[in-house]
Design a protein around this motif. Sequence first.
Motif, PDB file in Angstrom:
ATOM      1  N   VAL A 109       0.844  -1.198   0.000  1.00 54.80           N
ATOM      2  CA  VAL A 109       0.000   0.000   0.000  1.00 54.80           C
ATOM      3  C   VAL A 109       0.876   1.243   0.000  1.00 54.80           C
ATOM      4  O   VAL A 109       0.634   2.203  -0.742  1.00 54.80           O
ATOM      5  CB  VAL A 109      -0.946  -0.005   1.220  1.00 54.80           C
ATOM      6  N   GLY A 110       1.922   1.246   0.845  1.00 53.12           N
ATOM      7  CA  GLY A 110       2.831   2.387   0.894  1.00 53.12           C
ATOM      8  C   GLY A 110       3.579   2.594  -0.405  1.00 53.12           C
ATOM      9  O   GLY A 110       3.772   3.723  -0.862  1.00 53.12           O
ATOM     10  N   PRO A 115       0.175   8.024  -3.339  1.00 53.98           N
ATOM     11  CA  PRO A 115      -0.387   9.241  -3.947  1.00 53.98           C
ATOM     12  C   PRO A 115      -1.914   9.251  -3.892  1.00 53.98           C
ATOM     13  O   PRO A 115      -2.533  10.297  -3.625  1.00 53.98           O
ATOM     14  CB  PRO A 115       0.109   9.161  -5.401  1.00 53.98           C
ATOM     15  N   TRP A 116      -2.522   8.100  -4.150  1.00 55.84           N
ATOM     16  CA  TRP A 116      -3.986   8.005  -4.123  1.00 55.84           C
ATOM     17  C   TRP A 116      -4.524   8.250  -2.716  1.00 55.84           C
ATOM     18  O   TRP A 116      -5.518   8.964  -2.528  1.00 55.84           O
ATOM     19  CB  TRP A 116      -4.411   6.628  -4.608  1.00 55.84           C
ATOM     20  N   GLU A 132       2.134  12.818   0.387  1.00 55.75           N
ATOM     21  CA  GLU A 132       2.453  11.553  -0.288  1.00 55.75           C
ATOM     22  C   GLU A 132       3.757  10.959   0.238  1.00 55.75           C
ATOM     23  O   GLU A 132       3.836   9.764   0.555  1.00 55.75           O
ATOM     24  CB  GLU A 132       2.554  11.781  -1.792  1.00 55.75           C
ATOM     25  N   ILE A 133       4.805  11.767   0.336  1.00 58.57           N
ATOM     26  CA  ILE A 133       6.103  11.250   0.781  1.00 58.57           C
ATOM     27  C   ILE A 133       6.039  10.810   2.239  1.00 58.57           C
ATOM     28  O   ILE A 133       6.659   9.810   2.632  1.00 58.57           O
ATOM     29  CB  ILE A 133       7.224  12.290   0.556  1.00 58.57           C
ATOM     30  N   LEU A 140       6.640   2.267   4.669  1.00 55.69           N
ATOM     31  CA  LEU A 140       7.819   1.455   4.412  1.00 55.69           C
ATOM     32  C   LEU A 140       8.492   1.024   5.720  1.00 55.69           C
ATOM     33  O   LEU A 140       9.167  -0.008   5.773  1.00 55.69           O
ATOM     34  CB  LEU A 140       8.820   2.218   3.534  1.00 55.69           C
ATOM     35  N   PHE A 141       8.290   1.809   6.756  1.00 55.52           N
ATOM     36  CA  PHE A 141       8.811   1.456   8.080  1.00 55.52           C
ATOM     37  C   PHE A 141       7.785   0.666   8.901  1.00 55.52           C
ATOM     38  O   PHE A 141       8.003   0.449  10.097  1.00 55.52           O
ATOM     39  CB  PHE A 141       9.211   2.714   8.849  1.00 55.52           C
ATOM     40  N   SER A 142       6.699   0.234   8.275  1.00 62.23           N
ATOM     41  CA  SER A 142       5.651  -0.471   9.024  1.00 62.23           C
ATOM     42  C   SER A 142       6.151  -1.726   9.749  1.00 62.23           C
ATOM     43  O   SER A 142       5.658  -2.015  10.852  1.00 62.23           O
ATOM     44  CB  SER A 142       4.478  -0.827   8.103  1.00 62.23           C
TER      45      SER A 142
END
Length: 438
Positions: A109-110, A115-116, A132-133, A140-142
């Motif tokens: 998802v990340g 963006p969505w 977004e960023i 990404l750190f999830s």
Amino acid sequence: MKADSANKQLVSRFFRYVSFSVAAMAAMSCYILADTFFVSLGLGTDGLAALNFALPVYYFMHGASLMAGMGGSTAYSVASARGDTRAANSAFTHSMIIGAAIVVVLLPVGIFLSPWIAGLLGASGDTLPMTEIYIKVLLLFSPAFVFNNIIACFVRNDGAPRLAMLSMIAGSFANIVLDYVFIFPCGMGMFGAVFATGLAPVIGLAVNSFHFIRRKNNFRPVKIRPQFRQIGRLCALGAPSLVEQFSSAAVILAFNFIILGTDGESGVAAYGIVANISLVVVAVFTGVAQGVQPLVSRAHGENDGQAGKRLLAYSVIFALAFSVVVYIVIFAFAFPIADIFNSGNDPALTSTAANGMRIYFTAIPFLGFNVIACTYLTASERPVPAQVISLLRGLIVIIPAALLLSHFLGITGAWLSYPVTELLVAVVSACVLFVRRK
């Protein structure tokens, strides 16, 4: 004499667990609060609005990991109190399985949908790329966020609340330092802010690992075939934690759209200040609840109902005393607090945020009572009423109240909807606890 000695021991354990847990949760809340301060200083109103648009994603990820951690650690404490080592280790193993499943969903998802999601949450124009960023790097750190929360819950329930606290404080302190370094000397902007936040749980995991290195752990992963019934049970026990965090995300999302329609992005930035201060207040109540949870679960496992009731009373008294102190501080210093986050010296932003705080935070005593009631019911293996209370707070009452009151009273109505909701739900919580006591 024995009864007096037992009560003194219970009070001592209560303050030990709760003080460590409150310190840990307050430190963890500084992940986002530090971002708020440095982003407002380095990126201005647009950065502050972008951060607030991204907050629901953080709440959802945090809630999902707490669902696995709180559900599993509750089952672990009850099983340990009953001397069932096999069930205790099974609870830990299944919690890690649930955590892995959460990460498998959040990572793609990340990578592909950030963006969505940013647009869906209301970001546009200059705030869109920053939102977004933030979402992309956060997800990404999830793995670090999810497994750090799960391990911390088990470490706390395994008789090491001090270590769980130190892990959160170490991560939070590192986050604050790295926020400054990445945003200002390194000039990394919003990416620097979220990169610092993402490194915090990595450091937390490193600290919690000492529980295993020193071989103090009474829980360990075991080789088992995943049992969907057990996974469902742990998710049910932890669901109030997920619903509570999801509720916070839903409230922020609803308020963002409501305030965006009445006061524009400047109003969203003002709400960002209020929401982030609220994050710290809620963290303290969550700390009280998570601190008392191992003790309530242990008492439940030992069939000691009187100890459970006393722990509930101690928690409520503590929360009410904290509420009075915090509201006095907020009411007296609302304008200076708002100014801290107003790097652009916009008087309208300060005025909106300060007036909002004074209305919004009248909810504090009811909020504390509701959070503690939910955790108490969950720790006693009564997840259904806890889920009902959480849903009332997060969706069923707050959204209609915000829409209705803002329609008639504008932004003042939006601020007012939060205390109105918490008050109404506190009445329901009191009735549930009274019926259960009878």
